[in-house]
Design a protein around this motif. Structure first.
Motif, PDB file in Angstrom:
ATOM      1  N   GLY A 132      -7.328  -3.469  10.119  1.00 21.23           N
ATOM      2  CA  GLY A 132      -6.265  -3.582   9.305  1.00 21.23           C
ATOM      3  C   GLY A 132      -6.840  -3.930   7.815  1.00 21.23           C
ATOM      4  N   GLU A 133      -7.333  -3.425   7.493  1.00 20.06           N
ATOM      5  CA  GLU A 133      -8.537  -3.967   6.508  1.00 20.06           C
ATOM      6  C   GLU A 133      -8.293  -2.732   5.333  1.00 20.06           C
ATOM      7  N   ILE A 134      -7.142  -1.498   5.622  1.00 23.15           N
ATOM      8  CA  ILE A 134      -6.573  -0.719   4.033  1.00 23.15           C
ATOM      9  C   ILE A 134      -5.960  -1.542   3.486  1.00 23.15           C
ATOM     10  N   PRO A 135      -5.700  -0.776   2.367  1.00 14.93           N
ATOM     11  CA  PRO A 135      -4.766  -1.275   1.157  1.00 14.93           C
ATOM     12  C   PRO A 135      -3.682  -0.248   1.627  1.00 14.93           C
ATOM     13  N   VAL A 136      -2.804  -0.560   0.448  1.00  7.46           N
ATOM     14  CA  VAL A 136      -1.782   0.368   1.493  1.00  7.46           C
ATOM     15  C   VAL A 136      -0.213   0.216  -0.117  1.00  7.46           C
ATOM     16  N   PHE A 137      -0.189   1.601  -0.404  1.00  7.95           N
ATOM     17  CA  PHE A 137       0.866   1.718  -1.925  1.00  7.95           C
ATOM     18  C   PHE A 137       2.201   2.364  -1.145  1.00  7.95           C
ATOM     19  N   PHE A 138       2.749   0.883  -1.756  1.00  6.71           N
ATOM     20  CA  PHE A 138       4.570   1.066  -1.603  1.00  6.71           C
ATOM     21  C   PHE A 138       4.995   1.529  -2.493  1.00  6.71           C
ATOM     22  N   GLY A 139       6.149   1.767  -2.082  1.00  3.33           N
ATOM     23  CA  GLY A 139       7.634   2.599  -2.729  1.00  3.33           C
ATOM     24  C   GLY A 139       8.531   2.465  -2.104  1.00  3.33           C
ATOM     25  N   ALA A 140       8.994   2.597  -3.065  1.00  2.00           N
ATOM     26  CA  ALA A 140      11.134   2.534  -2.412  1.00  2.00           C
ATOM     27  C   ALA A 140      11.676   2.331  -4.002  1.00  2.00           C
ATOM     28  N   ASP A 141      13.526   3.008  -3.240  1.00  2.00           N
ATOM     29  CA  ASP A 141      14.300   3.240  -4.309  1.00  2.00           C
ATOM     30  C   ASP A 141      14.801   1.858  -4.393  1.00  2.00           C
ATOM     31  N   ASP A 142      15.181   1.179  -2.990  1.00  2.00           N
ATOM     32  CA  ASP A 142      15.451  -0.270  -2.714  1.00  2.00           C
ATOM     33  C   ASP A 142      14.512  -0.872  -2.754  1.00  2.00           C
ATOM     34  N   PRO A 143      14.218  -1.955  -4.082  1.00  2.00           N
ATOM     35  CA  PRO A 143      12.893  -3.013  -4.011  1.00  2.00           C
ATOM     36  C   PRO A 143      13.164  -3.550  -2.869  1.00  2.00           C
TER      37      PRO A 143
END
Length: 292
Positions: A132-143
């Protein structure tokens, strides 16, 4: 987001498998599917439940994850299965794809108004994902999806960056891999030049750490490169695909990437040499001296 939720997970490759096992250690029921039975068995050993097929893994899921190796496979999966999502479900694609593919998947998922979509690309290594030590890069049309998904993302990752849209999430991952894999090619060139000059590998490594030439890729892969340890962690085939997608997307947007394009040619040489299934560190092989 309550512990009674069901998560579906499709694609248990090196990174996907690590994320699925990490999620299975959380308070949710995690249904998994992959064509590789051994990958499913590893996830089941960590608490996941094997689904009968891909459709069964996502049909009843509150959150359905995909982590597939190519844009073509990711899009084809959602073309075939988006309609099976239940009312109110969230589809989350973890795959490294181009922004145009991510937008098409978002459209497939949203068709009919039954489900919502988020792209959530991943950084660093499978070993770090397992912890669980990773970064995630999130994106969605619904904030609002970011807050809805945050408990699950907190189990997956140490850091979450909101990239503002599915295109932003997928483009950033491509940029990250463009920079990292191009750096890896230059690192391989440096190692070969040091060897040609008679500098010992351990001296080269120790000295490079004291300079601006050091990098995350050096930290991860220079030791493997020096030892010719090319056991697959992130394969040449995948690195080539990611850099190709990066260069192609940049060209479509009118952004010149001549250095990354040169790096892509070196990865292509490694693939042509039959090294596609080996770790990206094997990009050093075609740059080394030819056998006598």
């Amino acid at each position: 987001m309550t512990p009674s939720l069901t998560l579906g997970f499709i694609g248990l490759g090196a990174m996907g498998g690590a994320v699925a096992r990490r999620l299975a250690a959380g308070p949710w029921r995690v249904l998994v599917h992959d064509l590789a039975e051994a990958a499913v068995a590893r996830a089941v050993a960590q608490g996941a439940v094997a689904a009968g097929d891909a459709g069964a893994a996502i049909a009843g899921a509150d959150i359905a994850f995909t982590c597939l190796p190519t844009p073509e496979l990711a899009e084809a999966f959602w073309q075939d299965h988006a309609a099976r999502l239940r009312e109110g479900a969230i589809a989350v694609d973890l795959s490294t794809v181009d922004p145009a593919t991510s937008r098409r998947i978002a459209t497939l998922v949203a068709a009919g108004g039954r489900a919502r979509f988020a792209a959530c690309t991943l950084g660093k290594t499978p070993a770090m994902a397992e912890r669980g030590e990773i970064p995630v890069f999130f994106g969605a049309d619904d904030p609002s999806l970011l807050e809805t998904l945050r408990p699950v993302l907190a189990q997956m990752a140490s850091t979450v960056f909101d990239m503002g849209s599915p295109e932003g999430a997928t483009m950033f991952k491509l940029i990250s891999n463009l920079v990292g894999m191009t750096n890896l090619v230059v690192l391989a060139e440096g190692l070969q030049l040091a060897r040609a000059t008679g500098i010992a590998d351990d001296t080269f490594t120790a000295a490079l750490k004291t300079t601006g030439g050091w990098s995350v890729q050096a930290d991860i892969r220079l030791g493997w490169m020096a030892a010719a340890d090319f056991a697959p962690r992130f394969a040449v085939d995948l690195a080539t695909k990611d850099v190709r997608l990066s260069v192609d997307t940049a060209a479509r947007r009118g952004v010149p990437t001549p250095v990354a394009a040169a790096a892509l040619s070196v990865f292509s040489l490694a693939r042509a040499a039959g090294l596609g299934a080996q770790d990206a560190a094997a990009v050093a092989v075609p740059l080394g001296p030819r056998p006598a």
